[in-house]
Design an enzyme around this catalytic site. Sequence first.
Site, PDB file in Angstrom:
ATOM      1  N   TYR A  64       0.830  -1.096   0.149  1.00  0.00           N
ATOM      2  CA  TYR A  64      -0.069   0.099   0.090  1.00  0.00           C
ATOM      3  C   TYR A  64       0.661   1.232  -0.167  1.00  0.00           C
ATOM      4  O   TYR A  64       1.429   1.672   1.064  1.00  0.00           O
ATOM      5  CB  TYR A  64      -1.039  -0.053   1.322  1.00  0.00           C
ATOM      6  CG  TYR A  64      -1.965  -1.253   1.435  1.00  0.00           C
ATOM      7  CD1 TYR A  64      -2.326  -1.796   0.149  1.00  0.00           C
ATOM      8  CD2 TYR A  64      -2.672  -1.336   2.535  1.00  0.00           C
ATOM      9  CE1 TYR A  64      -3.031  -2.949   0.192  1.00  0.00           C
ATOM     10  CE2 TYR A  64      -3.346  -2.628   2.491  1.00  0.00           C
ATOM     11  CZ  TYR A  64      -3.702  -3.225   1.469  1.00  0.00           C
ATOM     12  OH  TYR A  64      -4.682  -4.266   1.590  1.00  0.00           O
ATOM     13  N   PHE A 213     -13.027  -5.323   0.866  1.00  0.00           N
ATOM     14  CA  PHE A 213     -14.328  -4.705   0.442  1.00  0.00           C
ATOM     15  C   PHE A 213     -15.349  -4.758   1.127  1.00  0.00           C
ATOM     16  O   PHE A 213     -16.461  -4.939   0.377  1.00  0.00           O
ATOM     17  CB  PHE A 213     -14.340  -4.591  -1.041  1.00  0.00           C
ATOM     18  CG  PHE A 213     -13.275  -4.647  -2.103  1.00  0.00           C
ATOM     19  CD1 PHE A 213     -12.186  -3.621  -1.498  1.00  0.00           C
ATOM     20  CD2 PHE A 213     -13.085  -5.056  -3.314  1.00  0.00           C
ATOM     21  CE1 PHE A 213     -11.258  -3.218  -2.360  1.00  0.00           C
ATOM     22  CE2 PHE A 213     -11.950  -4.821  -4.158  1.00  0.00           C
ATOM     23  CZ  PHE A 213     -10.932  -3.828  -3.643  1.00  0.00           C
ATOM     24  N   LEU A 215     -17.600  -2.533   2.304  1.00  0.00           N
ATOM     25  CA  LEU A 215     -18.525  -1.500   1.786  1.00  0.00           C
ATOM     26  C   LEU A 215     -18.413  -1.621   0.293  1.00  0.00           C
ATOM     27  O   LEU A 215     -19.186  -0.575  -0.150  1.00  0.00           O
ATOM     28  CB  LEU A 215     -18.026  -0.240   2.469  1.00  0.00           C
ATOM     29  CG  LEU A 215     -17.923  -0.295   3.933  1.00  0.00           C
ATOM     30  CD1 LEU A 215     -17.302   0.973   4.294  1.00  0.00           C
ATOM     31  CD2 LEU A 215     -19.625  -0.675   4.503  1.00  0.00           C
ATOM     32  N   GLY A 216     -17.734  -2.515  -0.486  1.00  0.00           N
ATOM     33  CA  GLY A 216     -17.740  -2.555  -1.898  1.00  0.00           C
ATOM     34  C   GLY A 216     -16.627  -1.969  -2.381  1.00  0.00           C
ATOM     35  O   GLY A 216     -16.221  -2.001  -3.438  1.00  0.00           O
ATOM     36  N   GLY A 217     -15.529  -1.778  -1.600  1.00  0.00           N
ATOM     37  CA  GLY A 217     -14.286  -1.148  -1.904  1.00  0.00           C
ATOM     38  C   GLY A 217     -14.317   0.274  -2.840  1.00  0.00           C
ATOM     39  O   GLY A 217     -14.813   1.105  -2.357  1.00  0.00           O
ATOM     40  N   PHE A 218     -13.644   0.184  -4.006  1.00  0.00           N
ATOM     41  CA  PHE A 218     -13.518   1.383  -4.864  1.00  0.00           C
ATOM     42  C   PHE A 218     -15.065   1.920  -5.626  1.00  0.00           C
ATOM     43  O   PHE A 218     -15.102   2.920  -5.999  1.00  0.00           O
ATOM     44  CB  PHE A 218     -12.564   1.385  -5.929  1.00  0.00           C
ATOM     45  CG  PHE A 218     -11.159   1.179  -5.439  1.00  0.00           C
ATOM     46  CD1 PHE A 218     -10.622   2.043  -4.578  1.00  0.00           C
ATOM     47  CD2 PHE A 218     -10.462  -0.192  -5.318  1.00  0.00           C
ATOM     48  CE1 PHE A 218      -9.277   2.006  -4.013  1.00  0.00           C
ATOM     49  CE2 PHE A 218      -9.414  -0.282  -4.532  1.00  0.00           C
ATOM     50  CZ  PHE A 218      -8.563   0.785  -4.142  1.00  0.00           C
ATOM     51  N   LEU A 221     -21.402  -0.098  -2.507  1.00  0.00           N
ATOM     52  CA  LEU A 221     -22.339  -1.094  -2.558  1.00  0.00           C
ATOM     53  C   LEU A 221     -23.799  -0.410  -3.254  1.00  0.00           C
ATOM     54  O   LEU A 221     -23.954   0.776  -2.611  1.00  0.00           O
ATOM     55  CB  LEU A 221     -22.807  -1.794  -1.292  1.00  0.00           C
ATOM     56  CG  LEU A 221     -21.769  -2.867  -0.796  1.00  0.00           C
ATOM     57  CD1 LEU A 221     -22.241  -3.237   0.504  1.00  0.00           C
ATOM     58  CD2 LEU A 221     -21.841  -4.008  -1.586  1.00  0.00           C
TER      59      LEU A 221
HETATM   60  N1  LIG Z   1      -6.423  -9.099   0.626  1.00  0.00           N
HETATM   61  C1  LIG Z   1      -6.588  -8.237  -0.258  1.00  0.00           C
HETATM   62  O1  LIG Z   1      -6.252  -8.400  -1.414  1.00  0.00           O
HETATM   63  C2  LIG Z   1      -7.246  -6.846  -0.044  1.00  0.00           C
HETATM   64  C3  LIG Z   1      -7.734  -6.093  -1.360  1.00  0.00           C
HETATM   65  C4  LIG Z   1      -8.297  -5.049  -1.002  1.00  0.00           C
HETATM   66  C5  LIG Z   1      -8.499  -4.386   0.515  1.00  0.00           C
HETATM   67  N2  LIG Z   1      -7.906  -4.902   1.346  1.00  0.00           N
HETATM   68  C6  LIG Z   1      -8.065  -4.600   2.976  1.00  0.00           C
HETATM   69  O2  LIG Z   1      -9.323  -4.495   3.098  1.00  0.00           O
HETATM   70  C7  LIG Z   1      -9.877  -3.335   3.678  1.00  0.00           C
HETATM   71  C8  LIG Z   1     -11.113  -2.583   3.227  1.00  0.00           C
HETATM   72  O3  LIG Z   1     -11.458  -2.669   1.774  1.00  0.00           O
HETATM   73  P1  LIG Z   1     -11.184  -0.990   1.300  1.00  0.00           P
HETATM   74  O4  LIG Z   1     -10.894  -0.135   2.183  1.00  0.00           O
HETATM   75  O5  LIG Z   1     -10.665  -1.214  -0.070  1.00  0.00           O
HETATM   76  O6  LIG Z   1     -13.021  -0.966   1.004  1.00  0.00           O
HETATM   77  P2  LIG Z   1     -14.161  -0.968   1.830  1.00  0.00           P
HETATM   78  O7  LIG Z   1     -13.944  -0.981   3.283  1.00  0.00           O
HETATM   79  O8  LIG Z   1     -15.083  -1.748   1.264  1.00  0.00           O
HETATM   80  O9  LIG Z   1     -14.494   0.531   1.404  1.00  0.00           O
HETATM   81  C9  LIG Z   1     -13.711   1.777   1.534  1.00  0.00           C
HETATM   82  C10 LIG Z   1     -14.446   2.943   0.740  1.00  0.00           C
HETATM   83  O10 LIG Z   1     -15.521   3.337   1.788  1.00  0.00           O
HETATM   84  C11 LIG Z   1     -15.670   4.863   1.822  1.00  0.00           C
HETATM   85  N3  LIG Z   1     -16.390   4.924   3.212  1.00  0.00           N
HETATM   86  C12 LIG Z   1     -16.207   4.181   4.324  1.00  0.00           C
HETATM   87  N4  LIG Z   1     -16.816   4.668   5.350  1.00  0.00           N
HETATM   88  C13 LIG Z   1     -17.707   5.433   4.764  1.00  0.00           C
HETATM   89  C14 LIG Z   1     -18.541   6.150   5.464  1.00  0.00           C
HETATM   90  N5  LIG Z   1     -19.281   6.061   6.732  1.00  0.00           N
HETATM   91  N6  LIG Z   1     -19.442   7.303   4.448  1.00  0.00           N
HETATM   92  C15 LIG Z   1     -18.989   7.205   3.355  1.00  0.00           C
HETATM   93  N7  LIG Z   1     -17.936   6.565   2.763  1.00  0.00           N
HETATM   94  C16 LIG Z   1     -17.461   5.491   3.494  1.00  0.00           C
HETATM   95  C17 LIG Z   1     -14.220   4.986   2.023  1.00  0.00           C
HETATM   96  O11 LIG Z   1     -14.162   6.255   1.668  1.00  0.00           O
HETATM   97  P3  LIG Z   1     -13.420   7.385   2.819  1.00  0.00           P
HETATM   98  O12 LIG Z   1     -12.002   7.197   2.718  1.00  0.00           O
HETATM   99  O13 LIG Z   1     -13.943   8.817   2.058  1.00  0.00           O
HETATM  100  O14 LIG Z   1     -14.228   7.229   4.093  1.00  0.00           O
HETATM  101  C18 LIG Z   1     -13.633   4.328   0.788  1.00  0.00           C
HETATM  102  O15 LIG Z   1     -13.771   4.772  -0.316  1.00  0.00           O
HETATM  103  C19 LIG Z   1      -8.521  -2.233   2.901  1.00  0.00           C
HETATM  104  O16 LIG Z   1      -8.493  -1.211   3.560  1.00  0.00           O
HETATM  105  C20 LIG Z   1      -7.440  -3.405   3.045  1.00  0.00           C
HETATM  106  O17 LIG Z   1      -6.841  -3.271   4.340  1.00  0.00           O
HETATM  107  C21 LIG Z   1      -7.233  -6.322   1.287  1.00  0.00           C
END
Ligand SMILES: NC(=O)c1ccc[n+]([C@@H]2O[C@H](COP(=O)([O-])OP(=O)(O)OC[C@H]3O[C@@H](n4cnc5c(N)ncnc54)[C@H](OP(=O)(O)O)[C@@H]3O)[C@@H](O)[C@H]2O)c1
Length: 288
Positions: A64, A213, A215-218, A221
Amino acid sequence: MLTTSLPGGTWTLGGLTVTRFGYGAMQLAGPGVMGPPADRDGALAVLRTAVELGITHIDTSAAYGPLVTNELIREALHPYPEALHIVTKVGANRDQQGGWPPARDPESLRRSVHENLETLGLDVLDLVNLRLGDATGPRPGSVAEAFETLADLQRQGLIRHLGVSNATAEQVAEAQAIAPVVCVQNMYNLAHRRDDELIDALAGQGIAYVPFFPLGGFSPLQSSVLSRVAARLEATPMSVALAWLLRRSPNILLIPGTSSAAHLRENIAGAALSLSDDDLVELDTIGR
Ligand SMILES: NC(=O)c1ccc[n+]([C@@H]2O[C@H](COP(=O)([O-])OP(=O)(O)OC[C@H]3O[C@@H](n4cnc5c(N)ncnc54)[C@H](OP(=O)(O)O)[C@@H]3O)[C@@H](O)[C@H]2O)c1
């Protein structure tokens, strides 16, 4: 014993007790998970807020940034509180275009473990996930050489516990035959439920499932059913999505990502939302 007021309580990963509500640090790096954050102080504040709110599970990776989130974690939180467990991943590098080329040969894995130790400022890594597959998801194929390399580093005392990420059920089983697996970190959320069977099988073995993901990631949802249930409960779709994951199975650990301390607080409050059996039946139609 760790007690917590965070939603979901705690789970024991190998010998490590963590809050089921954790934090994923990936969103703290720059756009495309490359380079530093635009708001460095804000990123440090999110990490400190996570710990102040009682979170004891932070997910990261040297990929990262690369190295950016590890360095932020160290700057914000080192020396680490005893209860805090930082989980990292090895098995992918970054290229100039921001891609994630696999790096699962023994030499790359050893280098990556040492890089994680150095950037996080640790002598031992609590938990290392072997990242498999590619950006499109898990890919079949043997994990033996890579997982044996990590098991060897574990025997050397550099790693406490091992997990796999982006893995098929067959790869989880193959890894388990080499060394104990304490968690599986795969993509899963209300709308992407390919791992339903795997989650139940792991729950039966006392192994954690950590959905990435959540919350759906990039791409957040989106579902009319989710919006309808959220509106009825006067909650956000994100709150419903997190509360649903905690209800889905006791072995699910949350690591929602955010670059905002306000969103982190909102997500903790949201995950505590109470869902009725009728809500669950309705939500269950989304990913089926
Ligand atoms: N093992 C793997 O291959 C892999 C792959 C991807 C991710 N990961 C891990 O999984 C973790 C979670 O995944 P992720 O962060 O990509 O996706 P996520 O948790 O599904 O979603 C993150 C997104 O949601 C937004 N968000 C979060 N809370 C919010 C709220 N209350 N209101 C509005 N928007 C909100 C964030 O924007 P804001 O920043 O604006 O809040 C960000 O754009 C990562 O941080 C990483 O550590 C692992």
